[in-house]
Scaffold this motif. Structure first.
Motif, PDB file in Angstrom:
ATOM      1  N   ARG A 115      12.598  31.586  40.157  1.00 27.65           N
ATOM      2  CA  ARG A 115      13.408  32.391  41.067  1.00 27.65           C
ATOM      3  C   ARG A 115      14.234  33.443  40.343  1.00 27.65           C
ATOM      4  O   ARG A 115      14.936  34.228  40.991  1.00 27.65           O
ATOM      5  CB  ARG A 115      14.338  31.489  41.882  1.00 27.65           C
ATOM      6  CG  ARG A 115      13.600  30.469  42.745  1.00 27.65           C
ATOM      7  CD  ARG A 115      14.533  29.737  43.694  1.00 27.65           C
ATOM      8  NE  ARG A 115      13.839  28.650  44.362  1.00 27.65           N
ATOM      9  CZ  ARG A 115      13.044  28.794  45.434  1.00 27.65           C
ATOM     10  NH1 ARG A 115      12.861  29.999  45.945  1.00 27.65           N
ATOM     11  NH2 ARG A 115      12.461  27.751  45.978  1.00 27.65           N
ATOM     12  N   LYS A 119      11.601  41.428  39.870  1.00 32.41           N
ATOM     13  CA  LYS A 119      10.989  41.591  41.191  1.00 32.41           C
ATOM     14  C   LYS A 119       9.509  41.984  41.108  1.00 32.41           C
ATOM     15  O   LYS A 119       8.747  41.754  42.047  1.00 32.41           O
ATOM     16  CB  LYS A 119      11.762  42.624  42.012  1.00 32.41           C
ATOM     17  CG  LYS A 119      13.107  42.094  42.526  1.00 32.41           C
ATOM     18  CD  LYS A 119      12.898  40.920  43.476  1.00 32.41           C
ATOM     19  CE  LYS A 119      14.211  40.414  44.069  1.00 32.41           C
ATOM     20  NZ  LYS A 119      14.805  41.324  45.058  1.00 32.41           N
ATOM     21  N   THR A 145      23.405  44.351  38.714  1.00 34.69           N
ATOM     22  CA  THR A 145      22.136  43.646  38.863  1.00 34.69           C
ATOM     23  C   THR A 145      21.099  44.462  38.114  1.00 34.69           C
ATOM     24  O   THR A 145      21.438  45.420  37.440  1.00 34.69           O
ATOM     25  CB  THR A 145      21.773  43.475  40.349  1.00 34.69           C
ATOM     26  OG1 THR A 145      20.540  42.760  40.478  1.00 34.69           O
ATOM     27  CG2 THR A 145      21.615  44.820  41.042  1.00 34.69           C
ATOM     28  N   ASN A 163      16.721  46.219  41.431  1.00 30.01           N
ATOM     29  CA  ASN A 163      17.359  45.596  42.584  1.00 30.01           C
ATOM     30  C   ASN A 163      18.445  46.460  43.189  1.00 30.01           C
ATOM     31  O   ASN A 163      18.923  46.177  44.284  1.00 30.01           O
ATOM     32  CB  ASN A 163      18.009  44.265  42.181  1.00 30.01           C
ATOM     33  CG  ASN A 163      17.001  43.186  41.907  1.00 30.01           C
ATOM     34  OD1 ASN A 163      15.825  43.345  42.163  1.00 30.01           O
ATOM     35  ND2 ASN A 163      17.472  42.072  41.374  1.00 30.01           N
ATOM     36  N   SER A 181      22.978  39.772  42.940  1.00 34.37           N
ATOM     37  CA  SER A 181      21.827  39.481  42.084  1.00 34.37           C
ATOM     38  C   SER A 181      21.152  38.172  42.470  1.00 34.37           C
ATOM     39  O   SER A 181      21.811  37.123  42.559  1.00 34.37           O
ATOM     40  CB  SER A 181      22.292  39.409  40.624  1.00 34.37           C
ATOM     41  OG  SER A 181      21.378  38.677  39.836  1.00 34.37           O
ATOM     42  N   HIS A 182      19.835  38.218  42.671  1.00 32.97           N
ATOM     43  CA  HIS A 182      19.099  36.997  42.993  1.00 32.97           C
ATOM     44  C   HIS A 182      19.093  36.038  41.812  1.00 32.97           C
ATOM     45  O   HIS A 182      19.004  34.825  41.992  1.00 32.97           O
ATOM     46  CB  HIS A 182      17.662  37.336  43.411  1.00 32.97           C
ATOM     47  CG  HIS A 182      16.792  37.818  42.286  1.00 32.97           C
ATOM     48  ND1 HIS A 182      16.836  39.108  41.796  1.00 32.97           N
ATOM     49  CD2 HIS A 182      15.842  37.180  41.542  1.00 32.97           C
ATOM     50  CE1 HIS A 182      15.966  39.242  40.813  1.00 32.97           C
ATOM     51  NE2 HIS A 182      15.344  38.091  40.634  1.00 32.97           N
ATOM     52  N   LEU A 192      22.545  34.215  41.904  1.00 34.80           N
ATOM     53  CA  LEU A 192      22.570  33.286  43.043  1.00 34.80           C
ATOM     54  C   LEU A 192      21.706  32.065  42.759  1.00 34.80           C
ATOM     55  O   LEU A 192      22.084  30.933  43.098  1.00 34.80           O
ATOM     56  CB  LEU A 192      22.085  34.000  44.311  1.00 34.80           C
ATOM     57  CG  LEU A 192      22.974  35.126  44.841  1.00 34.80           C
ATOM     58  CD1 LEU A 192      22.318  35.795  46.035  1.00 34.80           C
ATOM     59  CD2 LEU A 192      24.361  34.593  45.220  1.00 34.80           C
ATOM     60  N   ALA A 193      20.562  32.281  42.110  1.00 35.41           N
ATOM     61  CA  ALA A 193      19.685  31.153  41.778  1.00 35.41           C
ATOM     62  C   ALA A 193      20.339  30.215  40.783  1.00 35.41           C
ATOM     63  O   ALA A 193      20.041  29.009  40.752  1.00 35.41           O
ATOM     64  CB  ALA A 193      18.356  31.673  41.223  1.00 35.41           C
TER      65      ALA A 193
END
Length: 385
Positions: free
Chosen positions: A102, A106, A325, A329, A336-337, A340-341
């Motif tokens: 995750r 991207k 980020t 993105n 930011s993914h 968060l992950a």
């Protein structure tokens, strides 16, 4: 006359080295090596082909690969697409399971999601609290029908290093293939594809002081029979990637990788000292925490969380060129993914910064960054917006 902010966003892109520009210019204009590398019936084409093959060897030498195992692409995004879709397209029988994480770029996440929507089963690995994908997590995810594992070498937001050697050994023993996105790793860490159990590896030029719009994909012997071309029209690059080769960009990538090979030890040592100075200076400020493992990382990228209400990276933009980020993105305003992950709250992820150092970073830049962030932290929160 406006003054540009201090540049600390080398993970987004690097300026092209002047020595690389000089090499590229020799491929432009009537007196340059402007021929089509595929034109083998005259000297113009042959000279261009020689320049292309020299560049291929230069890239190969930095990463410990044979030159004929490298395929030119338009960049790491295309390399990732070719590697993942190209292997998936050749999937036979029940072996269709994909593994990724995750916290990937991207270019990998969106590609794998597209395949998931097309019916490929996918296991999405979570990082640990330090932003690392642990080999044990990969081991537990491997199945009898696993086709491909795709993980990055250096995380583009955190700078954390993935233990590719340990993961690759397990993947190979399981009969699956391993793809590694090394866009952020080339020139920062030693890569030896003659020794690493890696089947496909993606590279970029613009992260290593070369031009944008050019990259490469390493295709190992185990992956070669299964890789299907995604761009057709002439059978260039051993049939894996059609299209007229951009000689000047390829020569630029080769020159950039040759410079990295010659200067990597000195450059990493210099950047490590600057990184330590930046890290020590920022972490002594109130409310500043480090995102990502403090040891298993490259020194070039530092990600910090500023735990103060209202703090936002955009408040620094006039003085510091940094990111909240990854560049890919930033078109979306979400947090930011990657962060968060890792388990950060949206508020903390939104108040995090990525500062990335490079070839032209000086001690004065580090001092500026610390001073600017310290000043923001001592300002009323209403001034952050």
């Amino acid at each position: 006359m406006s003054t540009l902010p201090c540049y600390l966003d080398y993970a987004a892109t690097t300026p092209v080295d002047d020595r690389v520009i000089q090499a590229m210019v020799t491929c432009l204009g009537r007196e340059g090596t402007f021929g089509n590398p595929a034109s083998n019936s005259h000297a113009y084409g042959n000279l261009a082909r020689q320049a292309v093959e020299l560049a291929r060897r230069q890239v190969a030498e930095l990463v410990g690969a044979s030159a004929d195992s490298l395929i030119w692409t338009s960049g790491a995004t295309e390399s990732n697409n070719l590697a993942i879709k190209g292997i998936a397209q050749s999937a036979q029988g029940a072996r269709r399971h994909l593994i990724t994480s995750r916290i990937e770029h991207k270019a990998v996440i969106d590609t794998v999601r597209q395949l998931e929507q097309a019916g490929f089963p996918v296991t999405w690995l979570d990082p640990d609290s330090d932003g690392l994908i642990q080999p044990e997590a990969v081991r537990q995810a491997l199945r009898d029908d696993t086709l491909l594992v795709s993980l990055m070498l250096v995380n583009n937001e955190l700078g954390t290093l993935t233990d590719i050697a340990a993961i690759g050994k397990m993947v190979r023993e399981h009969g699956a293939l391993l793809h590694v996105d090394a866009a952020q790793g080339a020139g920062k860490v030693a890569i030896d594809l003659n020794a690493l159990p890696v089947d496909l590896m993606s590279f970029s030029a613009h992260k290593i002081y070369g031009p944008k719009g050019i990259g490469a994909l390493y295709v190992g012997e185990r992956a070669r029979p299964w890789l299907a071309a995604q761009i057709h029209g002439g059978g260039h690059e051993q049939g894996f990637r059609s299209g007229t080769l951009a000689t000047h960009q390829i020569v630029g990538m080769g020159a950039a990788y040759a410079l990295a090979a010659a200067e990597i030890e000195e450059e990493v040592q210099r950047i490590s000292l600057l990184s330590d100075q930046l890290r020590d200076g920022l972490l002594q400020l109130p409310g500043v925490l480090l995102n990502g493992d403090p040891q298993q990382r490259v020194p070039h990228t530092l990600n910090i969380c500023v735990d103060k209400p209202g703090f936002n990276a955009m408040s620094l933009s006039s003085e510091l060129a940094v990111s909240s980020t990854s560049a890919c993105n930033s078109a979306s305003s979400g947090a930011s993914h990657v962060l968060l992950a890792m388990g950060l709250t949206p508020a903390l992820a939104g108040s995090s910064l990525r500062l990335s150092l490079g070839r032209y970073t000086q001690a004065t830049d580090i001092e500026t960054a610390i001073a600017v962030i310290a000043a923001r932290l001592h300002s009323p929160s209403t001034t952050f917006w």
